[in-house]
Every structure is written in structure tokens, then in C-alpha cells.
Design a protein around this motif. Sequence first.
Motif, short mmCIF file in Angstrom:
data_model
loop_
_atom_site.label_atom_id
_atom_site.label_comp_id
_atom_site.label_asym_id
_atom_site.label_seq_id
_atom_site.Cartn_x
_atom_site.Cartn_y
_atom_site.Cartn_z
N GLY A 199 -6.01 4.71 10.16
CA GLY A 199 -5.34 5.26 11.32
C GLY A 199 -4.02 5.84 10.85
N GLU A 200 -3.30 6.44 11.74
CA GLU A 200 -2.04 7.07 11.35
C GLU A 200 -0.99 6.04 10.97
OE1 GLU A 200 1.38 9.15 13.89
OE2 GLU A 200 -0.38 10.46 13.70
N VAL A 201 -0.30 6.30 9.86
CA VAL A 201 0.89 5.54 9.49
C VAL A 201 2.08 6.38 9.92
CG1 VAL A 201 2.21 4.53 7.61
CG2 VAL A 201 -0.28 4.41 7.56
N SER A 202 2.77 5.95 10.95
CA SER A 202 3.87 6.73 11.53
C SER A 202 5.19 6.09 11.15
CB SER A 202 3.71 6.79 13.05
OG SER A 202 4.75 7.56 13.62
N MET A 203 6.03 6.86 10.44
CA MET A 203 7.34 6.37 9.99
C MET A 203 8.41 7.42 10.26
SD MET A 203 6.41 4.46 6.40
CE MET A 203 8.11 3.87 6.27
N ARG A 204 8.40 7.99 11.42
CA ARG A 204 9.37 9.04 11.76
C ARG A 204 10.79 8.47 11.80
NH1 ARG A 204 6.56 11.36 17.11
NH2 ARG A 204 6.43 9.11 17.46
N GLY A 205 11.67 9.10 11.02
CA GLY A 205 13.06 8.68 11.00
C GLY A 205 13.31 7.35 10.33
N ARG A 225 -4.23 14.34 13.18
CA ARG A 225 -3.57 15.41 12.43
C ARG A 225 -2.98 14.91 11.12
NH1 ARG A 225 1.34 19.35 14.62
NH2 ARG A 225 1.30 20.78 12.84
N PHE A 226 -2.41 13.69 11.14
CA PHE A 226 -1.75 13.16 9.95
C PHE A 226 -2.23 11.75 9.64
CE2 PHE A 226 1.45 16.10 11.77
CZ PHE A 226 1.53 16.99 10.73
N ALA A 227 -2.41 11.46 8.35
CA ALA A 227 -2.62 10.09 7.91
C ALA A 227 -1.27 9.42 7.66
CB ALA A 227 -3.47 10.07 6.63
N GLY A 279 -3.84 14.65 7.06
CA GLY A 279 -2.62 15.33 6.71
C GLY A 279 -1.49 14.39 6.35
N LEU A 280 -0.46 14.97 5.71
CA LEU A 280 0.74 14.22 5.34
C LEU A 280 1.94 15.05 5.73
CD1 LEU A 280 1.47 12.26 2.13
CD2 LEU A 280 2.97 14.16 2.70
N ARG A 281 2.92 14.43 6.41
CA ARG A 281 4.13 15.15 6.82
C ARG A 281 5.37 14.39 6.40
NH1 ARG A 281 5.98 17.00 12.89
NH2 ARG A 281 5.50 14.82 13.32
N LEU A 282 6.21 15.06 5.59
CA LEU A 282 7.49 14.50 5.16
C LEU A 282 8.63 15.47 5.49
CD1 LEU A 282 6.46 13.14 1.64
CD2 LEU A 282 6.73 11.82 3.72
#
Length: 531
Positions: A199-205, A225-227, A279-282
Motif C-alpha cells: 500500500g502507499e507509504v505516505s511521508m509528506r513533510g 499513484r505512488f508507492a 510511483g515514487l515522489r520526493l
Amino acid sequence: MTEARADEEPADLTASERRMWDAYRTGSVCDLSTRAADRDDPHSEHVWGPERSVRARVVARLLLHGPPPVPGRVASLKLRGARISGRLELSGGAVAPYVELQSCRFDSEVQLSEARFGTLRLVNCAIPRLEAARLHTEGDLHLPRCRVARGIRLTDAQIGTDLLVSQAVVQRDNKGRAIAADGLSVAQDLQGELLEAYGEVSMRGAKVGVSMNLRGARLRNPSGRFALNAPQLTVERTLYLTSIALDYAAYGGTSTPPYGLGPTPVRGRRARYFECLGGLRLDDGRFGDAIDFYGARFTLTDEQEISLRRIQTPEFRFVGERPEQGRVVVSGAKVVKLVDTSTSWPGPGRLSIEGFVYENLAPRGHFPLSRRLEWVAAATAEYSPEPYERLAAVLRAGGEDQEAREVLLAKQRRRRATLPAAPKAWGYLQDWTVVYGYRPGRAALWMLVLWAAGALTFSQLDPPAIKADEHPQWSAALYALDLLLPVIDLGQQGQWKLEGGWQWGAAGLVVMGWILATTVAAGASRLLRRG
């Protein structure tokens, strides 16, 4: 009738709970396991009976209002091989004693929202869900080898030292997230070696005070959309999204999780790759030392991307495997050293480097200039001068003047394809004759050829002088050279009367002389500026 004090032993404790109560007062381990490996595995299908069960409310009472320790001992909860029945509710509580639960099985979710701990270690536990938003620990939060069925929530949690989720297996919650950790703050290291997240690993901020290590992790979110969704992530040292050496014993490691795992492997060693299915977003991330993609594998759909927009880091190691689909976007990123390979970048239409600023190139393996130019061309579906000029400036700063000229020449040829017919034809003429001035030696050679041709042609002519009583001696070689060299007057041009085709030939030499001399002068001035 006198009420019982909160820290007194309840009258209805079971035998296993009484053992736990007594062990708590001495700080010793309460071991309820059977010593049979297959039956003690908390992730197996074996049923654990009442002899191994403790109620969650008794555990909560111990942690929040436990009895005083035996004199000379430190109270702590160390529980092994226990089934914790009911819902462990510690939200908003302050837990002072040290807590370590190993190989335990929770019947229901663990509620730690807004709780405060010193150190909390849950090792190899089976947990339906961990709810720990705004959790605050003075020390570590350890979750190595745990399996969590419906996700972990660490939104706005503050971890005083290290967060460890190495070898954990985390399934998604009802919102599709395996780990929700937006706004997470970790004072030291975040260790997630061999983590598996479905599932998504969400670490925003999120903020990590030292390094963030996901060596050998498997992040899978193919339907989303993102992993890994971590825009504005701050890591003071290095973010490792790399493969990991599995023969870590050779490095002097131990088998005690989460320590002892090996470093990024060298070639030829047995390893597990970092895998990102999704996907990956940094975007907008800040990394104090480096971002390392060594041995990373990405499996993307056409709509997904590796998004690294506007990241800032001293070193960017993009040395993973080339994604077969999806896009890689580093637009607006700023790095000092770019470490890459010729096979790590995707092809045309799937790469964007607009505004990507790098100061040094340190390729691993053979990365010829022709492949580097293909890299720039793949990143610019429409002509843009900036990527070519950036590459040329970096090569020139590294002393590679010839390669820098080749890049600028490639820029001119790419620009030519966008021009209307007439300027395009002029561009082809410049390329064929003087290579846009980036090879001034060719222009000088053309001048020699034209001079020789002009001298040979004019040697067949004996023209009359314009002023019969005032003229130099006729010299075909000097006359041709005087026509070719602008500005310089050798005393021949303007002294002789030419008619018909001879006049047109002389005019052609004058025009070609201006073009070629200007090209030679421009090339020389570039050399002088570099000097």
C-alpha cells in the motif's frame, strides 16, 4: 469500605497475568512461549490458549498505573510469546516504564494516539493495526519483523531517537495506505531494511535527523499513484533506496533484529534489490548528503513516475535499473554531483530534466558523450537550449573543452530542425562549411582552399589598372588574398578593372572571406575566454 489503590494487584488476575505482574515489578522477562518454534510463531495458524493470554486492559493498567518496583530493581514490561486479548487502549496516556514485547499476538488494534513513551519495542509481533498518530517517544520506537494487517498510522508522531521498521510486513488500510506518516519527525535514524509495504507509504513533510534507510525494501502499490509518497521530505544525511547485501555475517553482523544487516552490496555479492512497484515522489525534498538509488528497481505503469522535482542534495546517485515504463522527472532539481550510468535513464518521452542543475558528473562505468547527448535529447521532446548549455558548462568546468564544443554543436543542430526553410538551409551551409564555428580549423582550411583557387583563377587574367599612372604590380595571389581577408588592405583590391564573370567571382571571394574570417575569429575568442 476502602477502595483498592490503582497500583494494587487486581483480584481477578489469571495465572499468566500474575506472572506478568510479578515480572513487571522486577523488570524481568515474562516468557509465555512453549519453546516450540512452529507453535511460538505469532504469524502462524496455531491457536494460543488461555495459558498464554493476557488481557489488554491489564497490560494498560500495568503501563499507566503499575505497582512500584521491588527495591533495587527497575519496573519494566518485557513480555514474550503472549496473546493480548481485547483492544490495547493507551491513547493520550503517559507510559513511563520501558516496554518490550517480543513474538506477541494482538487480537485487536493497538491504540497509541497522542500517548507518550520512553522507549517502545514491539519485535516480531502480529498486530491487526497500529494507530499511533501524534505519538511521542523520548527514545526508540522499534517495530522490526512485525506484521501489521491493516496499516500503521504515525501521522505527526515524534520519535526521540530511532524508528525501526526493518523486516516488517505491512498491509494496506481501508484508504489504501500501508504506512501513513505525514509530518513524522525522527530525531536520529529511520531504519526500514527489508521492509515490505503493500500500500502507499505516505511521508509528506516528514523529517529525519540523520539517515533514512530502505535498503532491500519492497514497496508495492500498483493500483495507486505512488508507492512512496514523500514530498517535502527532509533527511539530514542520506536517503538509501538501494539493494542490500544478504550475506551480512561477513560484515560482522548479528542476527538480532534490526541490527546486523549488511550495507549496500558490492558487485558479485548476494543481494536483495530495493523494489518499488508503483510511483515514487520526493518533490521539494532536502537531503544533506545524498540520495542513493544503487540497485533500485522500479515497476511503473505509463501514468506513474519517479518524481524528483526541485530536490536539493550534494550528491544524487541514480544508478538503479532503467524503468521499462513510466517517467523520471528531475525538473528543477539542484545537485552538486550527479552519479549515474548510461543504462539507468529511460528513453525519449519518459525523461524530463528541464531546469535540472548539476555541477559535476561522475558516471559509473563507460558513459560516452554520444550516450550523454542521447540522454539530453530524450529529456527534451521539444528543443530547449538550457539542458545543452548546462551539460557544456559542466564539461568545460571539468576541463573537457572538446566535448563541451561537441555539446554546443549538437545544440545548434537540434535547433536547426525547428527553423523555417531559409534559416534551416543557411544552417546546413554553416554546418557543412565551418561546423557552426565550433571547429575553426575547418574555416581556416576553407580559406586556404579558396585562396589557392582564387590565385589560380586570377593568374589567367591581366586586368587593366583603374589609374594607368598609379597602380601596383599585378599579383594574382595577393589579389585573391586581399579579397578574402576583410579589414586588412594588401594594396591590390580596388586597383584593377574587372568585368563580367571576373567581377562576380571577386565579389564571391569577398563574401566568403567575411564569413570564414568571422568564424575563425569567433572560435579564437572562445579559446581565449576559456584560457
